[in-house]
Design an enzyme around this catalytic site. Sequence first.
Site, short mmCIF file in Angstrom:
data_model
loop_
_atom_site.label_atom_id
_atom_site.label_comp_id
_atom_site.label_asym_id
_atom_site.label_seq_id
_atom_site.Cartn_x
_atom_site.Cartn_y
_atom_site.Cartn_z
N GLU A 77 2.44 14.45 0.99
CA GLU A 77 2.69 13.11 0.47
C GLU A 77 2.45 12.13 1.61
O GLU A 77 3.11 12.20 2.65
CB GLU A 77 4.12 12.98 -0.06
CG GLU A 77 4.35 11.60 -0.67
CD GLU A 77 5.79 11.36 -1.09
OE1 GLU A 77 6.56 12.33 -1.26
OE2 GLU A 77 6.16 10.17 -1.24
N ASP A 152 0.38 0.65 0.91
CA ASP A 152 0.41 -0.80 1.18
C ASP A 152 -0.87 -1.44 0.65
O ASP A 152 -1.98 -1.00 0.99
CB ASP A 152 0.53 -1.04 2.69
CG ASP A 152 1.84 -0.50 3.25
OD1 ASP A 152 2.90 -0.91 2.76
OD2 ASP A 152 1.78 0.36 4.15
C1 SAM Z 1 4.79 0.44 0.37
S1 SAM Z 1 5.45 1.79 1.26
C2 SAM Z 1 5.77 2.99 -0.03
C3 SAM Z 1 6.71 4.07 0.43
C4 SAM Z 1 7.04 5.15 -0.61
N1 SAM Z 1 5.86 5.91 -0.99
C5 SAM Z 1 7.70 4.54 -1.83
O1 SAM Z 1 7.01 4.44 -2.87
O2 SAM Z 1 8.87 4.17 -1.75
C6 SAM Z 1 4.00 2.47 2.07
C7 SAM Z 1 4.40 3.40 3.21
O3 SAM Z 1 3.23 4.02 3.72
C8 SAM Z 1 3.36 4.16 5.12
N2 SAM Z 1 1.99 4.29 5.65
C9 SAM Z 1 1.00 3.39 5.56
N3 SAM Z 1 -0.12 3.87 6.11
C10 SAM Z 1 0.18 5.12 6.57
C11 SAM Z 1 -0.56 6.12 7.23
N4 SAM Z 1 -1.87 5.93 7.55
N5 SAM Z 1 0.05 7.27 7.57
C12 SAM Z 1 1.35 7.47 7.26
N6 SAM Z 1 2.12 6.55 6.62
C13 SAM Z 1 1.53 5.41 6.27
C14 SAM Z 1 4.10 2.90 5.53
O4 SAM Z 1 4.75 3.06 6.78
C15 SAM Z 1 5.07 2.71 4.38
O5 SAM Z 1 6.30 3.33 4.63
#
Ligand code: SAM
Length: 256
Positions: A77, A152
């Site tokens: 995930e 994001d």
């Molecule tokens: C909008 S949040 C959604 C979090 C979770 N999936 C939810 O629905 O509650 C997007 C998450 O993706 C992480 N993220 C973004 N780009 C990433 C990457 N290249 N590798 C790991 N995590 C990443 C961010 O730190 C953030 O916590």
Amino acid sequence: MDAVNDAANHTAEPVPGQPGGNRLYPRVTSFRARRGAVSPARQDAWDRVWPRIGKDVSDEKLDADAWFGRSAPLIIEIGCGTGTATAAMAQAEPQFNLIGIEVYKPGLAQLVQRVEREGIENIRLLRGDAVDVLENMIAPESLTGVRVFFPDPWPKARHHKRRLLQPETFALIATRLIPGGVLHVATDHADYAEWIALYGNAEPQLIGMNEPTGGDPEAYRTKAPIGFERPITKFENKGLRAGSAITEFIWGKIES
Ligand SMILES: C[S@@+](CC[C@H](N)C(=O)[O-])C[C@H]1O[C@@H](n2cnc3c(N)ncnc32)[C@H](O)[C@@H]1O
């Protein structure tokens, strides 16, 4: 200063493999450096549990079976946030090994605390950029599933290059899936949904398995190696309260 210039932000904790971390890293990333405190109780849980269930992202090839202590189909995930959905899915799917990948330590720490409290055995965590994980740590054709829930959206046109789901990322994910393996993406952002449909449906290694990907879910639901359902994530809960429409995308890796 550009607010998304992560390399210039020295106030946030360094991300493994990133500027301020342990090596040079020229690629534009899909995340911004964020500050956030970890409570003493979560830090205590982290100190106890992380050495067993967590690793910083590195160039080392992952031996998932050895790490989990058993052989089982592997699901990753990407961007698991605070892990609300990750933990619920792990408990509902004891037959799978699940790896959550996240850059944000306070989110991971919340999940680590829950894993310990609820005795969840089938979760492991990687801290760093998921693109690095896919490129360097995961072998081709080794994943039964890849989940990306609410990546994001980077809504401004000048930031679209930061979106995680670029054509190259779809191709990379597809190479890591086993034939028949499933990519499940969800977003509540209408413009990102169009982008995801455009580039995901253009990836020749993937075939659509639900309406937004041009497939018939009933033809695949029972044959697919992982379920198409998922629990509500923490981020989604906020979006639902705001009335956002959610689009789910399910693709399968071609089997030829
Ligand atoms: C909008 S949040 C959604 C979090 C979770 N999936 C939810 O629905 O509650 C997007 C998450 O993706 C992480 N993220 C973004 N780009 C990433 C990457 N290249 N590798 C790991 N995590 C990443 C961010 O730190 C953030 O916590």
